[in-house]
Structures are given as structure tokens and as C-alpha cells.
Motif scaffolding. Structure first.
Motif, PDB file in Angstrom:
ATOM      1  N   PHE A  62      29.944  46.658  31.224  1.00 63.88           N
ATOM      2  CA  PHE A  62      30.470  45.302  31.369  1.00 63.88           C
ATOM      3  C   PHE A  62      31.071  45.175  32.769  1.00 63.88           C
ATOM      4  O   PHE A  62      31.892  46.005  33.175  1.00 63.88           O
ATOM      5  N   THR A  63      30.667  44.140  33.491  1.00 61.90           N
ATOM      6  CA  THR A  63      31.171  43.910  34.843  1.00 61.90           C
ATOM      7  C   THR A  63      31.731  42.498  34.924  1.00 61.90           C
ATOM      8  O   THR A  63      31.098  41.545  34.461  1.00 61.90           O
ATOM      9  N   VAL A  64      32.919  42.386  35.512  1.00 66.27           N
ATOM     10  CA  VAL A  64      33.587  41.090  35.652  1.00 66.27           C
ATOM     11  C   VAL A  64      33.670  40.752  37.138  1.00 66.27           C
ATOM     12  O   VAL A  64      34.127  41.571  37.945  1.00 66.27           O
ATOM     13  N   PHE A  65      33.233  39.534  37.485  1.00 70.87           N
ATOM     14  CA  PHE A  65      33.217  39.092  38.879  1.00 70.87           C
ATOM     15  C   PHE A  65      34.101  37.859  39.051  1.00 70.87           C
ATOM     16  O   PHE A  65      34.186  37.005  38.165  1.00 70.87           O
ATOM     17  N   SER A  66      34.720  37.766  40.225  1.00 70.10           N
ATOM     18  CA  SER A  66      35.419  36.537  40.601  1.00 70.10           C
ATOM     19  C   SER A  66      34.395  35.526  41.102  1.00 70.10           C
ATOM     20  O   SER A  66      33.201  35.818  41.192  1.00 70.10           O
ATOM     21  N   ALA A  67      34.871  34.337  41.478  1.00 68.63           N
ATOM     22  CA  ALA A  67      33.964  33.303  41.980  1.00 68.63           C
ATOM     23  C   ALA A  67      33.323  33.704  43.304  1.00 68.63           C
ATOM     24  O   ALA A  67      32.261  33.200  43.664  1.00 68.63           O
ATOM     25  N   THR A  68      33.965  34.621  44.028  1.00 64.13           N
ATOM     26  CA  THR A  68      33.404  35.110  45.293  1.00 64.13           C
ATOM     27  C   THR A  68      32.642  36.420  45.091  1.00 64.13           C
ATOM     28  O   THR A  68      32.318  37.102  46.053  1.00 64.13           O
ATOM     29  N   TYR A  69      32.390  36.764  43.831  1.00 63.23           N
ATOM     30  CA  TYR A  69      31.632  37.953  43.435  1.00 63.23           C
ATOM     31  C   TYR A  69      32.319  39.264  43.820  1.00 63.23           C
ATOM     32  O   TYR A  69      31.665  40.286  44.005  1.00 63.23           O
ATOM     33  N   ASP A  70      33.642  39.223  43.912  1.00 59.74           N
ATOM     34  CA  ASP A  70      34.396  40.470  43.982  1.00 59.74           C
ATOM     35  C   ASP A  70      34.435  41.066  42.577  1.00 59.74           C
ATOM     36  O   ASP A  70      34.598  40.344  41.585  1.00 59.74           O
ATOM     37  N   THR A  71      34.290  42.377  42.472  1.00 59.12           N
ATOM     38  CA  THR A  71      34.291  43.038  41.169  1.00 59.12           C
ATOM     39  C   THR A  71      35.721  43.213  40.683  1.00 59.12           C
ATOM     40  O   THR A  71      36.529  43.893  41.319  1.00 59.12           O
ATOM     41  N   LEU A  72      36.036  42.593  39.545  1.00 63.19           N
ATOM     42  CA  LEU A  72      37.368  42.698  38.957  1.00 63.19           C
ATOM     43  C   LEU A  72      37.448  43.826  37.935  1.00 63.19           C
ATOM     44  O   LEU A  72      38.526  44.343  37.663  1.00 63.19           O
ATOM     45  N   TYR A  73      36.287  44.195  37.366  1.00 68.05           N
ATOM     46  CA  TYR A  73      36.256  45.256  36.351  1.00 68.05           C
ATOM     47  C   TYR A  73      34.823  45.717  36.177  1.00 68.05           C
ATOM     48  O   TYR A  73      33.880  44.923  36.267  1.00 68.05           O
ATOM     49  N   SER A  74      34.658  47.003  35.899  1.00 68.33           N
ATOM     50  CA  SER A  74      33.354  47.553  35.532  1.00 68.33           C
ATOM     51  C   SER A  74      33.602  48.725  34.597  1.00 68.33           C
ATOM     52  O   SER A  74      34.261  49.698  34.976  1.00 68.33           O
ATOM     53  N   GLY A  75      33.093  48.601  33.361  1.00 66.52           N
ATOM     54  CA  GLY A  75      33.350  49.658  32.392  1.00 66.52           C
ATOM     55  C   GLY A  75      32.806  49.303  31.025  1.00 66.52           C
ATOM     56  O   GLY A  75      31.845  48.536  30.897  1.00 66.52           O
ATOM     57  N   SER A  76      33.444  49.829  30.011  1.00 67.12           N
ATOM     58  CA  SER A  76      32.953  49.678  28.647  1.00 67.12           C
ATOM     59  C   SER A  76      33.553  48.452  27.968  1.00 67.12           C
ATOM     60  O   SER A  76      34.411  47.764  28.522  1.00 67.12           O
ATOM     61  N   ALA A  77      33.097  48.196  26.732  1.00 69.55           N
ATOM     62  CA  ALA A  77      33.579  47.055  25.960  1.00 69.55           C
ATOM     63  C   ALA A  77      35.027  47.270  25.542  1.00 69.55           C
ATOM     64  O   ALA A  77      35.555  48.381  25.572  1.00 69.55           O
ATOM     65  N   GLY A  78      35.668  46.169  25.147  1.00 69.07           N
ATOM     66  CA  GLY A  78      37.054  46.245  24.703  1.00 69.07           C
ATOM     67  C   GLY A  78      37.891  45.176  25.369  1.00 69.07           C
ATOM     68  O   GLY A  78      37.387  44.123  25.768  1.00 69.07           O
ATOM     69  N   THR A  79      39.185  45.444  25.501  1.00 70.56           N
ATOM     70  CA  THR A  79      40.105  44.515  26.151  1.00 70.56           C
ATOM     71  C   THR A  79      40.214  44.862  27.626  1.00 70.56           C
ATOM     72  O   THR A  79      40.460  46.011  27.987  1.00 70.56           O
ATOM     73  N   ILE A  80      40.025  43.847  28.464  1.00 75.80           N
ATOM     74  CA  ILE A  80      39.981  44.031  29.918  1.00 75.80           C
ATOM     75  C   ILE A  80      41.148  43.284  30.546  1.00 75.80           C
ATOM     76  O   ILE A  80      41.387  42.109  30.241  1.00 75.80           O
ATOM     77  N   GLY A  81      41.872  43.937  31.428  1.00 80.00           N
ATOM     78  CA  GLY A  81      42.931  43.268  32.179  1.00 80.00           C
ATOM     79  C   GLY A  81      42.342  42.457  33.323  1.00 80.00           C
ATOM     80  O   GLY A  81      41.447  42.921  34.034  1.00 80.00           O
ATOM     81  N   ILE A  82      42.829  41.230  33.498  1.00 76.49           N
ATOM     82  CA  ILE A  82      42.337  40.328  34.542  1.00 76.49           C
ATOM     83  C   ILE A  82      43.487  39.986  35.489  1.00 76.49           C
ATOM     84  O   ILE A  82      44.559  39.552  35.037  1.00 76.49           O
ATOM     85  N   PRO A  83      43.307  40.136  36.805  1.00 79.84           N
ATOM     86  CA  PRO A  83      44.373  39.800  37.769  1.00 79.84           C
ATOM     87  C   PRO A  83      44.459  38.296  38.011  1.00 79.84           C
ATOM     88  O   PRO A  83      44.197  37.803  39.112  1.00 79.84           O
ATOM     89  N   ASP A  84      44.850  37.570  36.979  1.00 77.21           N
ATOM     90  CA  ASP A  84      44.829  36.105  37.057  1.00 77.21           C
ATOM     91  C   ASP A  84      45.721  35.568  38.173  1.00 77.21           C
ATOM     92  O   ASP A  84      45.393  34.557  38.798  1.00 77.21           O
ATOM     93  N   LEU A  85      46.854  36.231  38.435  1.00 75.31           N
ATOM     94  CA  LEU A  85      47.773  35.734  39.459  1.00 75.31           C
ATOM     95  C   LEU A  85      47.125  35.703  40.832  1.00 75.31           C
ATOM     96  O   LEU A  85      47.508  34.901  41.686  1.00 75.31           O
ATOM     97  N   ALA A  86      46.149  36.569  41.053  1.00 80.16           N
ATOM     98  CA  ALA A  86      45.486  36.629  42.359  1.00 80.16           C
ATOM     99  C   ALA A  86      44.309  35.672  42.460  1.00 80.16           C
ATOM    100  O   ALA A  86      43.748  35.501  43.548  1.00 80.16           O
TER     101      ALA A  86
END
Length: 268
Positions: A62-86
């Protein structure tokens, strides 16, 4: 023989259409809070012969990208922390899952959005800094700004202060309305910023616009727009409008006398 060849080609095409298939049957994406995501997926494999079956992939990423395609997370399924403040105001967050099974690969994407954010500010502009206003003095000024960043609570109308924006996220756009290219961008580095317009790109066009307006109508209107980089393009937070005019000889002499009187009183 021609008929046999046609039958062989048909059988070959039929075999290709029933090749093994590996798919992501469902992808789950939940947003329990602005600062986390819950992700998962279910997979199915259709062999060449026999019914399709639910399988576990050899690898699932599982990979999570910002709108500018910076990688916010890459790993397995489950609960993922998101740096929303940034992240910016309502910034799009893209989640992609890719499953690998035997020699097959299957990918799926879904998206959510970051929290609504806004900047509130106390903002003022003193321009020109020299009260003895002449066209040559329309250069120096002072900007006063105090800002705070707020985030809307999830499923609520309440806004909460989350952090002060970094000063690098703030700038003031100085321009004359209706005059293309006559603008200057002033970065804000602290709460009180003294500026000299001649140090910034675009100053010559801005000065020409001011002087032309003063010659045509005895006044010039300059806008000072405060922007914060919570969106792309940066959001307009506050705006100030300054009307410049050339003071008469009598007004300047009166100001000089007042300045001399204040100085004399301080000396005495």
C-alpha cells in the motif's frame, strides 16, 4: 487443411481468452481521523481450470501519495498515520495497493482528502515609511502580521488552532490593479518586516505604474495582498489598499515644521 488451420487458430485464441487472472476484488479505504487511514484489500485468482478462489497475495504493498506525489507511506495493510498538519487545505491523498501473486500483478487506487484548513491574520501595512511623501520615497515600508493556522474538526463545524504557519509559507503580493507586470512579491520572515521595494524583481514596472498614475490622476492605488501557502496556488488571507498621492508644498512644509518642533521639544 485450410479448415483445420482455422480451427487451430480459433482454439488458440480461445485458450488466450481463458488465461489465469489475478484481481483485487475489493479495496477498503476508511478515514477514522484526519491523521490516519485504515486500508485493506481482498484478492481473487481465476486459474485456467476450475472456479475462482480468494487468495492471499505473495506481496501486497500500500502506497500513499500527496497531491504532489510525495510518498507519505509505503507498507502493508492496516492503520496508517497521515501527516495531515503538513498537507494543504483539502489536499487530495491518493492510496494505491498493488498485489503480487505468482507471476501476476494487480493494482487499484482510491483517494480521500486532507482536512479543511484556513489562516486567520492580524495584518497591517505602513507605506510609504517616510511621511514626507514624494515619488522617490515610495519605496520603503513596513508590514505587521500575526497569523494562526486552523483546522476544521472532522464531522464538525468547529475550527481548532493547530500550529502557526511557517513564515516561509507567507508572502505579500504588491501590485497595481489593471497594470500587467507591475507587481512585487515580498517574502515574510517575521512578524514585523521592513521592506525596500527596489530590492525585488518587478520593482521598475511597479514604480513606472505608480509614477504614471500620479501624473494622470494625482493619485495611485497600490494593493498589498497577504497570501499563505495552504493551497496551490497560495490562498489570499488579507488585503490592504494604499492610496498614494503627492503632497503639496504647503503640506510638506507643515510636516517639516511639526518634525522640527517635536525634535526641539525632545532636546529641551
Amino acid at each position: 487443411m485450410a479448415c483445420l488451420g482455422l480451427i487451430a487458430i480459433t482454439l488458440s485464441m480461445s485458450a488466450c481468452s481463458f488465461s489465469p487472472e489475478f484481481v483485487i476484488e475489493t479495496m477498503t479505504l476508511d478515514q477514522p481521523s484526519w491523521d490516519s487511514l485504515s486500508v485493506g484489500a481482498a484478492y481473487r485468482y481465476q486459474p485456467l481450470l476450475g472456479p475462482n478462489e480468494e487468495v492471499q497475495p505473495d506481496i501486497a504493498v500500500f502506497t500513499v501519495f500527496s497531491a504532489t506525489y510525495d510518498t507519505l507511506y509505503s507498507g502493508s495493510a492496516g492503520t496508517i498515520g497521515i501527516p495531515d498538519l503538513a498537507l494543504n487545505d483539502r489536499e487530495r491523498i491518493l492510496v494505491e495497493v498493488c498485489g503480487y501473486y505468482l507471476e501476476h500483478i494487480s493494482c487499484e487506487q482510491k483517494s480521500v482528502f486532507a482536512s479543511p484548513k484556513r489562516v486567520s491574520a492580524e495584518y497591517d501595512v505602513a507605506f510609504p515609511a517616510d511621511t514626507l511623501s514624494t515619488p522617490s520615497n515610495f519605496v520603503n515600508g513596513d508590514i505587521y502580521v500575526a497569523t494562526r493556522l486552523e483546522r476544521q474538526k472532522m464531522d464538525s463545524e468547529i475550527w481548532e488552532v493547530i500550529r502557526r504557519p511557517s513564515k516561509k509559507d507567507l508572502h505579500v503580493h504588491v501590485y497595481m490593479e489593471g497594470i500587467s507586470g507591475a507587481s512585487v512579491r515580498i517574502p515574510i520572515s517575521r512578524s514585523e518586516t521592513s521592506f525596500n521595494l527596489s530590492r525585488f524583481a518587478g520593482f521598475r514596472d511597479l514604480r513606472y505604474g505608480i509614477q504614471s498614475s500620479l501624473m494622470d490622476s494625482d493619485s495611485a492605488v497600490v494593493h498589498f495582498d497577504l497570501h499563505a501557502r495552504t493551497t496551490d496556488p497560495p490562498a489570499l488571507v488579507e488585503s490592504r489598499r494604499v492610496v498614494l498621492r503627492i503632497k503639496s508644498e504647503e503640506e510638506r512644509m507643515l510636516e517639516v515644521r511639526e518634525l522640527v518642533e517635536r525634535t526641539s521639544a525632545q532636546i529641551l
